[in-house]
Each structure stands twice: as structure tokens, then as C-alpha cells.
Design an enzyme around this catalytic site. Sequence first.
Site, mmCIF file in Angstrom:
data_model
loop_
_atom_site.group_PDB
_atom_site.id
_atom_site.type_symbol
_atom_site.label_atom_id
_atom_site.label_comp_id
_atom_site.label_asym_id
_atom_site.label_seq_id
_atom_site.Cartn_x
_atom_site.Cartn_y
_atom_site.Cartn_z
ATOM 1 N N ARG A 4 -9.653 1.380 8.760
ATOM 2 C CA ARG A 4 -9.216 0.033 9.118
ATOM 3 C C ARG A 4 -10.265 -0.692 9.952
ATOM 4 N NH1 ARG A 4 -3.285 1.315 8.908
ATOM 5 N NH2 ARG A 4 -2.094 -0.593 9.173
ATOM 6 N N LYS A 27 0.831 -1.222 0.000
ATOM 7 C CA LYS A 27 0.000 0.000 0.000
ATOM 8 C C LYS A 27 0.861 1.266 0.000
ATOM 9 C CE LYS A 27 -2.087 -0.852 3.921
ATOM 10 N NZ LYS A 27 -1.478 -2.132 4.364
ATOM 11 N N ARG A 76 11.915 -5.579 5.588
ATOM 12 C CA ARG A 76 11.689 -4.186 5.173
ATOM 13 C C ARG A 76 12.577 -3.222 5.954
ATOM 14 N NH1 ARG A 76 5.697 -1.665 4.893
ATOM 15 N NH2 ARG A 76 5.594 -2.068 7.129
ATOM 16 N N ARG A 133 -0.605 -7.527 14.173
ATOM 17 C CA ARG A 133 -1.155 -6.668 13.111
ATOM 18 C C ARG A 133 -1.995 -7.492 12.130
ATOM 19 N NH1 ARG A 133 4.309 -4.271 11.168
ATOM 20 N NH2 ARG A 133 3.153 -3.052 9.642
HETATM 21 P P1 AMP Z 1 0.777 1.507 8.765
HETATM 22 O O1 AMP Z 1 1.944 2.387 8.505
HETATM 23 O O2 AMP Z 1 -0.419 1.841 7.914
HETATM 24 O O3 AMP Z 1 1.135 0.042 8.703
HETATM 25 O O4 AMP Z 1 0.303 1.797 10.275
HETATM 26 C C1 AMP Z 1 1.183 1.547 11.358
HETATM 27 C C2 AMP Z 1 0.403 1.451 12.644
HETATM 28 O O5 AMP Z 1 -0.275 2.710 12.903
HETATM 29 C C3 AMP Z 1 -0.705 0.408 12.684
HETATM 30 O O6 AMP Z 1 -0.222 -0.903 12.983
HETATM 31 C C4 AMP Z 1 -1.592 0.963 13.787
HETATM 32 O O7 AMP Z 1 -1.018 0.741 15.068
HETATM 33 C C5 AMP Z 1 -1.535 2.466 13.520
HETATM 34 N N1 AMP Z 1 -2.586 2.864 12.557
HETATM 35 C C6 AMP Z 1 -2.411 3.342 11.293
HETATM 36 N N2 AMP Z 1 -3.590 3.588 10.702
HETATM 37 C C7 AMP Z 1 -4.547 3.265 11.610
HETATM 38 C C8 AMP Z 1 -5.966 3.273 11.594
HETATM 39 N N3 AMP Z 1 -6.665 3.647 10.502
HETATM 40 N N4 AMP Z 1 -6.625 2.873 12.723
HETATM 41 C C9 AMP Z 1 -5.946 2.502 13.828
HETATM 42 N N5 AMP Z 1 -4.607 2.431 13.906
HETATM 43 C C10 AMP Z 1 -3.906 2.813 12.807
#
Ligand code: AMP
Length: 210
Positions: free
Chosen positions: A83, A8, A122, A166
Site C-alpha cells: 500500500r 478486492k 457493507r 482511508r
Molecule cells: P483492508 O481490509 O485491506 O481494507 O485493511 C484494513 C486496514 O488494515 C487498513 O485501513 C489499514 O489500517 C490496515 N492495513 C491493511 N493492509 C495494510 C498495509 N499494507 N499497510 C498498512 N496498513 C494496512
Amino acid sequence: MGPPGAGKGTQAKRIIAKFDIPHISTGDMFREAIKEGTPLGKIAQSYINDGHLVPDDVTIGLVKERLSRDDCKKGYLLDGFPRTIPQAEALEKLTKEIDRPISYAIDIETPKAELIRRICGRRVCKVCGAPYHIETAKPKVDGICDICGGELVQRPDDNEEALTTRLSHYEESTKPLLVFYKNKGLLKTFDGMVGSDNLFVELCALLEGK
Ligand code: AMP
């Protein structure tokens, strides 16, 4: 949409550069707040490092403020939001209020074994956020970003334990959104195994209405 490691963030960076629209990544916004030590960062840190979702009210408030800014008038790309079903419902209400509806919910499908391989290898640039991989996308100089010379680091939540958490949040809270958007006729599904360049071409074709 898509589990951690589906691609993404990588595709989002390429799309916003091509279409010149803002990249609204809740994960990036939380990481920035943590780096700056803001009150939001302090709330988000413990959830993120353990692989848990940040509470809906905090996350929704953040996106609400961001989407209301003028630079979103010509379009925007949401990455990592919504999410959960409450987040998707809040987004629907908000986009109606500001008359900026979403056009598509793009889902990138990738098998679990591949997600683990991608996430555990990564690395990201500490300065500009450019993505690398220890086997498949090595920098020219070990540990240094090709683009800006910044240090390459592993995200604190890119370890196998946090990843397991996650992935289970993805299965329980995020996957139901696929049905939510399918029922609205907005869901577009892509194969995350075709390679980054091929996927980008397919996504551009969708966004250009080809
Ligand atoms: P990402 O970079 O999108 O993988 O997000 C990293 C972390 O940020 C996630 O594992 C969550 O802990 C938090 N996070 C990001 N977006 C959301 C969301 N829409 N709702 C809740 N937690 C989020």
C-alpha cells in the site's frame, strides 16, 4: 490494488477458491490479531480503527514471514499489500530472495461515490468473513450469514469518518504504486463497475493467460 470498496476482498476470495492458492490479506491478518489480542493486534488496533495505515516495518515483517511459508510455492494472492512505495520495494526484494516474483498488479477502478455507498452499507460475517451489503447483497435472514449462520457486523473502520481518512491515504500513499507497477509492465487495470460476476470472469481470463 484499488481503494477501499473497490471489490478486492470479494474478488480475492473467489480467486483463491478457484486457483487453490493462499489469500494473503494484511487487513484480515491484522483483524485476526486484534481478535486474538496478540502484541501485533495491540499495535494495529488504533491505526486501523481510525482508518490510518499500520507502520511499514510492522506490515512488511508480517508479509515477509507469511510469503516464506511453503504453501506460497505454487502461487499466492496478495490483497491490500503493498500500500506504500516502501512496501512495494520491500516486496520486490523479498520475492527476489525467495524466487517467487509477482506476475501482475491488478488495479480495480471505481468512482468515489460508489465506494462510499458500498463501504457504508457493507456488513461482514463475524465468523467466516463472507461479505454482504444492506441493499445489494442481503442475507436470506436479516443479520445472519447464509453460509455459516454467523452474526453479520459492520467493520469498525467502515464508517464515513474513517473511510475519508482511508481514501486520503489511498490517494497519497497507494496511488503512486500504480505508476510503480506500470513502469515495470505489471499493471493490469479493470473496471470495478461491471458487476462482481463479470469482473471475476475477466480476472480469471487474465490469470489463466487467455
Ligand atoms: P483492508 O481490509 O485491506 O481494507 O485493511 C484494513 C486496514 O488494515 C487498513 O485501513 C489499514 O489500517 C490496515 N492495513 C491493511 N493492509 C495494510 C498495509 N499494507 N499497510 C498498512 N496498513 C494496512
